[in-house]
Design an enzyme around this catalytic site. Structure first.
Site, PDB file in Angstrom:
ATOM      1  N   ASP A  32       0.853  -1.193   0.000  1.00 24.06           N
ATOM      2  CA  ASP A  32       0.000   0.000   0.000  1.00 24.06           C
ATOM      3  C   ASP A  32       0.891   1.246   0.000  1.00 24.06           C
ATOM      4  O   ASP A  32       1.967   1.224  -0.607  1.00 24.06           O
ATOM      5  CB  ASP A  32      -0.927  -0.060   1.233  1.00 24.06           C
ATOM      6  CG  ASP A  32      -2.262   0.625   0.989  1.00 24.06           C
ATOM      7  OD1 ASP A  32      -2.252   1.831   0.746  1.00 24.06           O
ATOM      8  OD2 ASP A  32      -3.302  -0.045   1.044  1.00 24.06           O
ATOM      9  N   HIS A 106      -3.714   6.032   3.446  1.00 25.39           N
ATOM     10  CA  HIS A 106      -4.393   4.825   2.962  1.00 25.39           C
ATOM     11  C   HIS A 106      -3.762   3.553   3.521  1.00 25.39           C
ATOM     12  O   HIS A 106      -4.455   2.642   3.988  1.00 25.39           O
ATOM     13  CB  HIS A 106      -4.365   4.837   1.434  1.00 25.39           C
ATOM     14  CG  HIS A 106      -5.227   3.827   0.762  1.00 25.39           C
ATOM     15  ND1 HIS A 106      -4.848   2.517   0.586  1.00 25.39           N
ATOM     16  CD2 HIS A 106      -6.457   3.929   0.198  1.00 25.39           C
ATOM     17  CE1 HIS A 106      -5.804   1.860  -0.053  1.00 25.39           C
ATOM     18  NE2 HIS A 106      -6.796   2.700  -0.299  1.00 25.39           N
ATOM     19  N   SER A 436     -11.052  -0.849  -0.900  1.00 20.30           N
ATOM     20  CA  SER A 436      -9.775  -0.833  -0.168  1.00 20.30           C
ATOM     21  C   SER A 436      -9.984  -1.117   1.305  1.00 20.30           C
ATOM     22  O   SER A 436      -9.091  -1.641   1.974  1.00 20.30           O
ATOM     23  CB  SER A 436      -9.104   0.545  -0.276  1.00 20.30           C
ATOM     24  OG  SER A 436      -8.334   0.650  -1.431  1.00 20.30           O
TER      25      SER A 436
END
Lengths: 661, 82
Positions: A32, A106, A436
């Site tokens: 990520d 994220h 996600s």
């Protein structure tokens, strides 16, 4: 995360899913944007030494020192940017760290969702407060930073997967995608194949390209493909118009409230000189016509939170953000910089009607905080990518759905909750949405299963998650799709919503070996070179053997029929029979299972032979044949059904999707 | 353009390495030098796939794909977060 453990039934309070100490031997690798290691989610209190088999490393950068960043919880951190830099130029270190540090948020969100430790008193600006935790709190985390401000490049992803498998991860979580391509061109599919061969379960996000059909990413059958649904939590905001009408939206705004009296209210499309001014793009609003007013903006093109920033910059007092047909009634909450709320398309249209009919429109917005117990839930998110599977229609995807809407988890210290440069707020947690967010839920749950059943293959773990997923609410009505308000189909939710408590004891599993996947590659017509690129094997398909995708022991069924092109009667005149053979492995107690089939359409018949399977011992395998008989239908027709094996205690369910092309 | 370089992933069959090489990385280097004077290698892969990634022109990529032991030469893909 807060709330999702309760929603999934794995909170410690429930006592249903105590985490065994063996989970501490499980390492979840997350590819990520990196990690913000100072977050409490990575606290290693109570963790023993790093597993002896672990070969990973904590790579250093200017702002990332191994001695302080990694510990017995966060046991690995690497970064990969050669491919990115070759295409985009050197990493701009004034904007992002050339290290495993997460400047985006994220990656911190996804890894803490999968396996973050307990953090008390978590919230985003007071919203979604509670004790935050990942799905597998006792599992270890290793992060592999592959995504940078300009994207995530396949050469870097392959390098990260190469290292992660070498390092010794047990579960891989990838909340990224690259559209639709053949498996031998897809770095994620190739990396996932080798990982699967080594016993590593690979969980990937399905994509956010819904509600359009055939919009999935990451559809290789050796990958667990995860769509997104809501949980039973909402963040309501209440709108009152000058005509007395009341509407409800959602918002994570936390700041000075709007004044008690109603404010002047305008439609962005009427206070702009731009043809797309209704979208509240940067610089399109006329400040003199916006100042001190609430502005209605339409969703689309630019980021939702950016629209709020645009209204604020133009002097607006508040914003109502209206969905369009593309999003329907799906409400995604944002931590806007000004008092703002999102509303669904129907509400938006009603408000626009008021705006166009009233000479001096006014409105107010009141923020309602956090509400739990929302029903129905889960509901499939509109953005969640949908089947059919465009690469291999005979494999049903997505595999299942998990919580992916308004999920609270850890966040970077380098950006505010909106991610906008003008957002100077810093929060330990953020609430965001996407597949996600659903993917790492499944990754963490897979780590729990791996800890409880170390001998299970990736396919067995995936089967357990899929066959125990639920596709209807407690009352029996099917899960809904927020984009239509109608029942979701297996093309939308796959096997349904993950149910980890049931997955712990699935009774039976559909196991698949790496060799079986080679047979699958033969069935889809791959050349030896293409098979070699996917699998590293010098495999050639046996020219004397008939390979079929339906031979793959997949836990769900997709049955593409060809529409009859001959015959005076056209569609409806031809009957086709398709047979699939499946093998079930007993992972529970001895018992007899009976098959039950349902098919929604009368022009499809499903029969199972034998209809009863008696397992006498653990590990025993028994096979059955399922026959799908269908009368030809017009091209584009689809229909659905299910096949359920049950011994009275366990329910081993498989969705069936029929299509005619 | 024909001369502009982009990243390709080169998948090879490790078992087809010519006998004159001892290390796979040497074989990869030699393969790359055979098609390009200036190509730079980014990564070598040895666990999830066998091969390497490099910056190549389309013609160089095509020439590499035709060499013995090369299974596929695939242009790099950009992925995005979900």
């Amino acid at each position: 995360t807060t709330r999702t453990p309760e929603f999934l039934g794995i909170s410690h309070e429930s006592g249903l899913f105590p985490e065994s100490e063996s989970v501490t031997d499980v390492v979840v690798g997350v590819l990520d944007t990196g990690v913000w290691p100072e977050r409490k989610s990575y606290d290693d209190t109570g963790f023993g030494p790093v597993p002896a088999t672990w070969k990973g490393a904590c790579e250093e950068g200017k702002d990332f020192k191994a001695a302080t960043a990694c510990n017995r919880k966060l046991i690995g951190a690497r970064f990969f940017c050669k491919g990115y830099e070759a295409s985009m130029g050197p990493v701009d270190e004034s904007r992002e760290s050339r290290s495993p540090r997460d400047g985006d948020g994220h990656g911190t969100h996804t890894s803490s969702t999968a396996a973050g430790n307990f953090v008390q008193d978590a919230s985003l600006l007071g919203y979604a407060s509670g004790t935050a935790r990942g799905m597998a709190t006792r599992a270890r985390i290793a992060v592999y930073k592959v995504c940078w401000t300009g994207g995530c490049f396949s050469s870097d992803i392959l390098a990260a997967l190469d290292k992660a498998v070498d390092d010794g991860v047990n579960v891989l979580s990838l909340s990224l995608g690259g559209g639709q391509s053949d498996y031998f061109r897809d770095g994620v599919a190739i990396g996932a194949f080798a990982a699967m061969e080594k016993g590593i379960l690979v969980s990937c996000s399905a994509g956010n390209a819904g509600p359009g059909t055939a919009s999935l990413s990451n559809v290789a059958p050796w990958i667990t493909t995860v769509g997104a649904g809501t949980i039973d939590r909402d963040f309501p905001a209440y709108i009152t118009l000058g005509n007395g009408m009341n509407y409800t939206g959602v918002s994570l705004y936390s700041g000075k409230p709007l004044p008690d009296e109603k404010l002047h209210f305008v439609y962005a499309g009427n206070v702009t000189n731009s043809t797309n001014g209704n979208l509240c793009m940067s610089g399109t609003l006329i400040p003199e016509k916006v100042a001190g007013k609430i502005v209605l903006c339409d969703r689309g093109i630019n980021a939702r939170v950016q629209k709020g920033a645009v209204v604020k910059e133009a002097g607006g007092a508040g914003m109502i953000l209206s969905n369009t047909a593309a999003n329907g009634e799906e409400l995604v909450a944002d931590a806007h910089l000004l008092p703002a709320t999102a509303v669904g398309e129907k509400t938006g249209n009603a408000i626009k009607s008021y705006l166009s009919s009233e000479q001096n429109p006014v409105a107010s917005i009141i923020f309602g905080g956090t509400k739990v117990g929302v029903e129905p839930s889960p509901v499939l998110a509109a953005f969640s990518s949908r089947g059919p599977n465009a690469i291999t229609p005979a494999i049903l995807k997505p595999d299942l759905i998990a919580p992916g809407v308004n999920i609270l988890a850890g966040w970077t210290g380098a950006a505010g909750p909106t991610g906008l440069a003008v957002d100077t707020r810093r929060t330990e947690f953020n609430i965001i949405s996407g597949t996600s967010m659903s993917c790492p839920h499944v990754s963490g749950l897979a780590a729990l299963l791996k800890g409880s059943h170390p001998d299970w293959s990736p396919a067995a773990i995936k089967s357990a998650l899929m066959t125990t997923a639920y596709s209807s609410y407690k009352g029996g009505k099917p899960l809904l799709d927020v984009s239509t308000g109608m029942a979701a189909t297996p093309f939308d939710v796959g096997s349904g919503h993950v149910d980890p408590v049931q997955a712990l004891d699935p009774g039976l599993v559909y196991d698949i070996t790496p060799d079986d996947y080679i047979g699958f590659l033969c069935a889809i017509g791959y050349t030896p070179l293409q098979i070699g690129a996917v699998s590293k094997r010098n495999a050639s398909c046996d020219s004397g053997k008939k390979y079929s995708v339906s031979d793959l022991n997949y836990p769900s069924f997709s049955v593409p029929f060809e529409t009859a092109t001959t015959g005076a009667g056209g569609a409806g005149s031809t009957t086709t029979i398709v047979k699939h053979v499946r093998t079930l492995t007993n992972v529970g107690t001895p018992g007899s299972y009976r098959a039950t089939v349902t098919a929604a359409a009368e022009y499809v018949k499903v029969t199972v032979e034998p209809a009863e399977l008696s397992f006498k011992q653990v590990g025993e395998t028994l096979s059955y044949t399922v026959s799908f008989t269908a009368v030809s239908q017009p091209s584009g027709t689809s229909s659905f059904g299910s096949l359920v094996w049950s011994d009275g205690k366990h329910v081993v369910a498989s969705p069936i999707a029929f299509t005619w092309t | 353009g024909k001369t502009s370089k982009k990243t390709y992933i080169v998948h090879v069959s490790k078992s087809q390495m010519p006998a004159e090489f001892v290390e796979h990385s040497h074989w990869y280097d030699a393969s790359l030098q055979a098609v390009s004077d200036s190509a730079e290698m980014l990564y070598t892969y040895d666990t999830v796939t066998h091969g390497f990634s490099a910056r190549l022109t389309p013609a160089e990529a095509e020439a590499l794909a035709a060499r013995a032991g090369v299974l596929a030469v695939v242009p790099e893909t950009r992925y995005h977060l979900h």
